[in-house]
Design a protein around this motif. Sequence first.
Motif, PDB file in Angstrom:
ATOM      1  N   ASP A 171       0.842  -1.188   0.000  1.00  0.00           N
ATOM      2  CA  ASP A 171       0.000   0.000   0.000  1.00  0.00           C
ATOM      3  C   ASP A 171       0.884   1.247   0.000  1.00  0.00           C
ATOM      4  N   GLU A 172       0.263   2.377  -0.308  1.00  0.00           N
ATOM      5  CA  GLU A 172       1.023   3.617  -0.506  1.00  0.00           C
ATOM      6  C   GLU A 172       1.813   4.022   0.736  1.00  0.00           C
ATOM      7  N   LYS A 173       1.212   3.888   1.913  1.00  0.00           N
ATOM      8  CA  LYS A 173       1.876   4.284   3.149  1.00  0.00           C
ATOM      9  C   LYS A 173       3.116   3.427   3.405  1.00  0.00           C
ATOM     10  N   TYR A 174       2.979   2.119   3.261  1.00  0.00           N
ATOM     11  CA  TYR A 174       4.101   1.218   3.514  1.00  0.00           C
ATOM     12  C   TYR A 174       5.211   1.436   2.484  1.00  0.00           C
ATOM     13  N   THR A 175       4.826   1.679   1.233  1.00  0.00           N
ATOM     14  CA  THR A 175       5.800   1.938   0.172  1.00  0.00           C
ATOM     15  C   THR A 175       6.638   3.171   0.482  1.00  0.00           C
ATOM     16  N   LYS A 176       5.983   4.259   0.895  1.00  0.00           N
ATOM     17  CA  LYS A 176       6.700   5.491   1.218  1.00  0.00           C
ATOM     18  C   LYS A 176       7.633   5.305   2.410  1.00  0.00           C
ATOM     19  N   GLU A 177       7.208   4.507   3.391  1.00  0.00           N
ATOM     20  CA  GLU A 177       8.046   4.253   4.559  1.00  0.00           C
ATOM     21  C   GLU A 177       9.288   3.436   4.172  1.00  0.00           C
ATOM     22  N   LEU A 178       9.090   2.437   3.306  1.00  0.00           N
ATOM     23  CA  LEU A 178      10.222   1.653   2.821  1.00  0.00           C
ATOM     24  C   LEU A 178      11.220   2.538   2.074  1.00  0.00           C
ATOM     25  N   GLU A 179      10.687   3.354   1.198  1.00  0.00           N
ATOM     26  CA  GLU A 179      11.525   4.241   0.400  1.00  0.00           C
ATOM     27  C   GLU A 179      12.323   5.191   1.308  1.00  0.00           C
ATOM     28  N   LYS A 180      11.666   5.734   2.324  1.00  0.00           N
ATOM     29  CA  LYS A 180      12.310   6.666   3.251  1.00  0.00           C
ATOM     30  C   LYS A 180      13.450   5.986   4.010  1.00  0.00           C
ATOM     31  N   VAL A 181      13.195   4.777   4.508  1.00  0.00           N
ATOM     32  CA  VAL A 181      14.213   4.050   5.268  1.00  0.00           C
ATOM     33  C   VAL A 181      15.421   3.714   4.387  1.00  0.00           C
ATOM     34  N   ILE A 182      15.171   3.277   3.153  1.00  0.00           N
ATOM     35  CA  ILE A 182      16.264   2.940   2.231  1.00  0.00           C
ATOM     36  C   ILE A 182      17.135   4.164   1.957  1.00  0.00           C
ATOM     37  N   GLN A 183      16.510   5.297   1.676  1.00  0.00           N
ATOM     38  CA  GLN A 183      17.260   6.513   1.406  1.00  0.00           C
ATOM     39  C   GLN A 183      18.059   6.962   2.628  1.00  0.00           C
ATOM     40  N   GLU A 184      17.447   6.866   3.807  1.00  0.00           N
ATOM     41  CA  GLU A 184      18.138   7.275   5.032  1.00  0.00           C
ATOM     42  C   GLU A 184      19.326   6.371   5.327  1.00  0.00           C
ATOM     43  N   GLU A 185      19.160   5.062   5.148  1.00  0.00           N
ATOM     44  CA  GLU A 185      20.242   4.130   5.436  1.00  0.00           C
ATOM     45  C   GLU A 185      21.443   4.364   4.524  1.00  0.00           C
ATOM     46  N   LEU A 186      21.182   4.593   3.245  1.00  0.00           N
ATOM     47  CA  LEU A 186      22.282   4.845   2.313  1.00  0.00           C
ATOM     48  C   LEU A 186      22.960   6.178   2.608  1.00  0.00           C
ATOM     49  N   HIS A 187      22.172   7.150   3.034  1.00  0.00           N
ATOM     50  CA  HIS A 187      22.741   8.459   3.386  1.00  0.00           C
ATOM     51  C   HIS A 187      23.586   8.360   4.662  1.00  0.00           C
ATOM     52  N   LEU A 188      23.053   7.681   5.672  1.00  0.00           N
ATOM     53  CA  LEU A 188      23.776   7.552   6.939  1.00  0.00           C
ATOM     54  C   LEU A 188      25.065   6.753   6.782  1.00  0.00           C
ATOM     55  N   ALA A 189      25.028   5.762   5.910  1.00  0.00           N
ATOM     56  CA  ALA A 189      26.212   4.931   5.690  1.00  0.00           C
ATOM     57  C   ALA A 189      27.229   5.613   4.781  1.00  0.00           C
ATOM     58  N   ASN A 190      26.817   6.741   4.186  1.00  0.00           N
ATOM     59  CA  ASN A 190      27.695   7.491   3.286  1.00  0.00           C
ATOM     60  C   ASN A 190      28.205   6.605   2.152  1.00  0.00           C
ATOM     61  N   GLU A 191      27.293   5.796   1.606  1.00  0.00           N
ATOM     62  CA  GLU A 191      27.665   4.876   0.537  1.00  0.00           C
ATOM     63  C   GLU A 191      27.598   5.583  -0.816  1.00  0.00           C
ATOM     64  N   GLU A 192      28.585   6.418  -1.080  1.00  0.00           N
ATOM     65  CA  GLU A 192      28.592   7.174  -2.328  1.00  0.00           C
ATOM     66  C   GLU A 192      28.867   6.277  -3.535  1.00  0.00           C
ATOM     67  N   SER A 193      29.449   5.114  -3.287  1.00  0.00           N
ATOM     68  CA  SER A 193      29.755   4.208  -4.400  1.00  0.00           C
ATOM     69  C   SER A 193      28.509   3.519  -4.941  1.00  0.00           C
ATOM     70  N   ILE A 194      27.412   3.562  -4.173  1.00  0.00           N
ATOM     71  CA  ILE A 194      26.171   2.923  -4.613  1.00  0.00           C
ATOM     72  C   ILE A 194      25.277   3.969  -5.285  1.00  0.00           C
ATOM     73  N   LYS A 195      25.220   3.912  -6.591  1.00  0.00           N
ATOM     74  CA  LYS A 195      24.328   4.784  -7.351  1.00  0.00           C
ATOM     75  C   LYS A 195      23.028   4.022  -7.587  1.00  0.00           C
ATOM     76  N   TYR A 196      21.900   4.651  -7.292  1.00  0.00           N
ATOM     77  CA  TYR A 196      20.647   3.912  -7.374  1.00  0.00           C
ATOM     78  C   TYR A 196      19.501   4.805  -7.835  1.00  0.00           C
ATOM     79  N   ARG A 197      18.460   4.144  -8.319  1.00  0.00           N
ATOM     80  CA  ARG A 197      17.195   4.798  -8.645  1.00  0.00           C
ATOM     81  C   ARG A 197      16.083   3.999  -7.993  1.00  0.00           C
ATOM     82  N   LEU A 198      15.114   4.691  -7.418  1.00  0.00           N
ATOM     83  CA  LEU A 198      13.986   4.039  -6.757  1.00  0.00           C
ATOM     84  C   LEU A 198      12.743   4.090  -7.641  1.00  0.00           C
TER      85      LEU A 198
END
Length: 255
Positions: free
Chosen positions: A10-37
């Motif tokens: 559902d839309e709410k769960y999808t947005k929460e998943l997307e938010k967590v994924i973006q935050e985790e990659l940002h916090l880990a400073n994984e600049e080598s991982i280029k991605y599109r959601l």
Amino acid sequence: MMNIFICGFDEKYTKELEKVIQEELHLANEESIKYRLFHDGPIELIKALNKNVLNGLYFFPIRMDGPYNGIEIGQKIRQLDPLCKIVYITSLIELTGWIINNKIEVLDILQKKAPELLRSDLYDCILETHKRNGNSNNIRNNCISINCDEEILFLRMSDIYYFETSTTPHKIIVYTIKGNFEFYGKMKDICNKSSSFFRCHKSYIVNLNNIKCISKKSRMITLGNDLTCFFSEKAYRDLINEMKNLIEFEVTEIS
């Protein structure tokens, strides 16, 4: 570029998943991982795959609304994106046997819970996909894809003998170790896919790496599996020069 697909929630769960994924990659400073959601429905997902938006990491449930369930979408994804990484997020853990019985190779099956509680699992899946993609890039760089009827076939360069124009307008036949396949395409586009592909005749493109013999008298090239194709008189000198460059020693010409 890693394509991350979130589909079937559902839309709410999808947005929460997307938010967590973006935050985790940002916090880990994984600049080598280029991605599109991507977070469209199953039908939009299939359309994206048909446009060669591949190399994906896919998160979806076993049960979802719409024309496909999670097993069917998994089978379709595996067909269109053979090197994909599939992760099921489901509360129906008891149905994991269903996934196995349908021969869907998965990266992980996660117990569905609030995305916030899945942070480490989601991040681990992304890191593992990034690592495997580093290895699979070598495979992809040595493959070409062709649209054959309703399937996308990935063919290893080393498995290809030659291409021939079909009697069906705008179609090409590729001869490979695994058989012959017919698809829509242009011969000039084939030559651009690899320096090993040589236009030896108006109707033929040969894989230089699989040539066994070149007969000047009959203007015939013999390849693996004793397949043969013709070359034009005009192309002969360039063909010999290409072979000399390829094998890095003198080619003795025998009429």
